[in-house]
Write an enzyme that holds these catalytic residues in place. Structure first.
Site, PDB file in Angstrom:
ATOM      1  N   GLY A   1       0.810  -1.205   0.000  1.00  0.00           N
ATOM      2  CA  GLY A   1       0.000   0.000   0.000  1.00  0.00           C
ATOM      3  C   GLY A   1       0.848   1.262   0.000  1.00  0.00           C
ATOM      4  O   GLY A   1       1.954   1.299  -0.556  1.00  0.00           O
ATOM      5  N   SER A   2       0.358   2.280   0.657  1.00  0.00           N
ATOM      6  CA  SER A   2       1.003   3.594   0.582  1.00  0.00           C
ATOM      7  C   SER A   2       2.359   3.668   1.268  1.00  0.00           C
ATOM      8  O   SER A   2       3.085   4.648   1.085  1.00  0.00           O
ATOM      9  CB  SER A   2       0.067   4.664   1.159  1.00  0.00           C
ATOM     10  OG  SER A   2      -1.069   4.816   0.334  1.00  0.00           O
ATOM     11  N   THR A   3       2.729   2.663   2.075  1.00  0.00           N
ATOM     12  CA  THR A   3       4.084   2.684   2.640  1.00  0.00           C
ATOM     13  C   THR A   3       5.123   2.612   1.530  1.00  0.00           C
ATOM     14  O   THR A   3       6.248   3.088   1.696  1.00  0.00           O
ATOM     15  CB  THR A   3       4.309   1.518   3.620  1.00  0.00           C
ATOM     16  OG1 THR A   3       4.122   0.270   2.948  1.00  0.00           O
ATOM     17  CG2 THR A   3       3.361   1.606   4.803  1.00  0.00           C
TER      18      THR A   3
ATOM     19  N   LYS B   1       5.161   4.274  -1.066  1.00  0.00           N
ATOM     20  CA  LYS B   1       5.356   5.599  -1.664  1.00  0.00           C
ATOM     21  C   LYS B   1       6.698   6.215  -1.280  1.00  0.00           C
ATOM     22  O   LYS B   1       7.217   7.077  -1.999  1.00  0.00           O
ATOM     23  CB  LYS B   1       4.203   6.526  -1.273  1.00  0.00           C
ATOM     24  CG  LYS B   1       2.895   6.148  -1.960  1.00  0.00           C
ATOM     25  CD  LYS B   1       1.705   6.940  -1.427  1.00  0.00           C
ATOM     26  CE  LYS B   1       0.411   6.493  -2.099  1.00  0.00           C
ATOM     27  NZ  LYS B   1      -0.790   7.126  -1.519  1.00  0.00           N
TER      28      LYS B   1
END
Length: 487
Positions: free
Chosen positions: A216-218, A220
């Protein structure tokens, strides 16, 4: 001698020769194969004829040995706080074999390792019983317990690393199991083993090392590092050219944002509120091949990360199309990571761009505590420059201070982090995974720690599942435990 006697003599001679050849073949060619066969019960009896050495945490053994009643195996393994330490120790069972450190360091623990030959030889003259050596780990007991307690009844995992050395400080997987329950070979041991082996909760699986999840957004932060390293972004507060709505490359599919203000948002602001469109756009501009290059420097696509237990390879797809690369750049599509991998990402950023090889065994010692082998920290790679690592650090601190990672704040401590809520399942209908990655150190620079937390399933309602809400408090508890230990 008449002809029949000569024939008989010759035949007997051939039989003796064949017997000699067969005996020597068994003793010198097949000896190792036969001695390691599972069917060779004498090997197992010898293995449990003496007390095993211990696995050590912070100077204290977390394992032991006890006399077995009613069995030709004299000793069986015991464990202190078995559920807490099972993801570290693995198990050693008279009936079901061994895993993890118990298996990988079996030679040292049983005393059969060639490096203990001198100790065994001296024991023959002194009359001392054969004893096993010890495995001294890098684990921090306070951090391990903090992670285990904070995860509670949730399915999940935690990995914590010292960024300066790569030493693993905590490795937790829940729900766990107590290896003592099936360390013997009785019917009760068999019953306990079958219950665990067939459990839907997969208690025997070390989720920190042997499960991969969409990060997920980790992820990014990896995309941010790639954008900085490859010159797509120069300064983190400059606006990006991200339109709103943003369409995935080559499609009419809109990249949905759950945050406001993402149009032309700066890298710093985009990470703070977790703009999907900005990082999908950046991943496309970096290009798939350069995203792969950066991800691999962090450890992705490497199936030989041994700590010494081997971790599953984390994946960044090398062959996907442009729209797949854009989705992968926000930690979805085919991207998959172990908690250990995301702890490594965080550790490299916290260590000014230098990724140290993770390890869990500090040293091996003989029964008399002489050091047989001592681990030396090793640099693994340089995923990003020190200057760019410090820019990502600045953005991660902003996430905690002003963005989605507020529940990881620690008074008077600089904490950097990134939340993630990863969708999965057909049509993203399954309960999402809650992620949080973070780093911190005491104001005087002591006790740096990088943490990755994933919560696979929890008792929370679906709409309440988020990295910031569920996983960040777990990471905070681990960081506080490490920081407090050196204050």
């Amino acid at each position: 001698m008449n002809k029949p006697l000569r024939r008989i003599s010759l035949f007997c001679g051939l039989l003796v020769l064949a017997l000699l050849i067969r005996t020597n073949w068994l003793q010198y060619v097949q000896a190792e194969e036969l001695s390691t066969r599972k069917e060779n019960r004498r090997v197992q009896i010898a293995q449990y004829a003496t007390e095993r050495g211990n696995i050590i945490v912070a100077g204290e053994p977390i394992t032991g040995s006890a006399v077995t009643n009613g069995s030709d195996y004299k000793y069986k393994r015991t464990y202190k706080d078995g559920q807490l330490w099972a993801p570290v120790t693995g198990y050693a069972s008279q009936a079901f074999g061994s895993t993890q450190l118990e298996s990988l360091e079996d030679g040292i623990l049983t005393g059969n390792d060639d490096r203990l030959f001198f100790d065994r030889t001296i024991g023959m003259f002194t009359g001392e019983k054969k004893a096993g050596g010890n495995v001294v780990t890098t684990l921090n007991p306070a951090a391990q317990k903090a992670a285990f307690d904070a995860l509670g009844p949730n399915k999940g995992a935690v990995a914590a690393i010292d960024p300066r050395t790569g030493a693993i400080l905590a490795l937790v997987s829940t729900p766990s199991y107590d290896p003592s329950r099936f360390a013997g070979n009785s019917k009760d041991d068999e019953k306990a083993w079958v219950e665990l082996k067939d459990s839907e909760d997969k208690n025997l699986v070390n989720r920190a090392l042997r499960e991969t999840y969409p990060p997920g957004s980790t992820f990014k932060v990896v995309t941010a590092a790639a954008a900085l390293e490859h010159g797509v972004v120069k300064e983190i507060d400059d606006p990006t050219d991200t339109p709103e709505p943003y369409f995935l490359p080559g499609t009419r599919t809109v990249m949905e944002n759950h945050a406001k203000g993402c149009e032309k948002a700066s890298l710093n602001d985009a990470l703070k509120v977790s703009c999907n469109s900005v990082f999908a756009n950046l991943g496309d501009k970096v290009t798939r091949d350069k995203m792969v290059e950066t991800a691999e420097k962090f450890g992705f696509n490497n199936d030989k990360i041994d700590i010494p237990v081997r971790a599953f390879a984390s994946i960044y797809d090398k062959k996907m199309a442009k729209d797949g690369n854009a989705l992968s750049s926000i930690g979805q599509f085919n991207t998959a990571a172990t908690p250990l991998q995301m702890a490594m990402v965080t550790a490299a950023i916290a260590n000014d761009g230098k990724l140290m090889k993770p390890y869990m065994v500090d040293q091996l010692t003989a029964p008399n505590l002489d050091v047989i082998e001592k681990h030396s920290p090793q640099e693994m790679s340089r995923p990003l420059s020190a200057a760019n690592a410090q820019k990502v650090q600045q953005m991660m601190v902003n996430v905690v201070e002003n963005g989605t990672g507020g529940k990881a704040k620690i008074k008077d401590v600089k904490v950097g982090g990134k939340t993630g809520t990863a969708q999965h399942g057909e049509g993203n209908k399954k309960r999402p995974y809650a992620w949080f990655i973070s780093y911190a150190e005491n104001p005087d620079g002591t006790s740096p720690v990088a943490v990755a937390v994933v919560i696979e399933d929890s008792e929370a309602e679906r709409e309440d599942i988020s990295g910031g809400g569920l996983a960040a408090p777990v990471a905070k508890a681990v960081m506080q435990a490490v920081l407090k230990g050196q204050q």
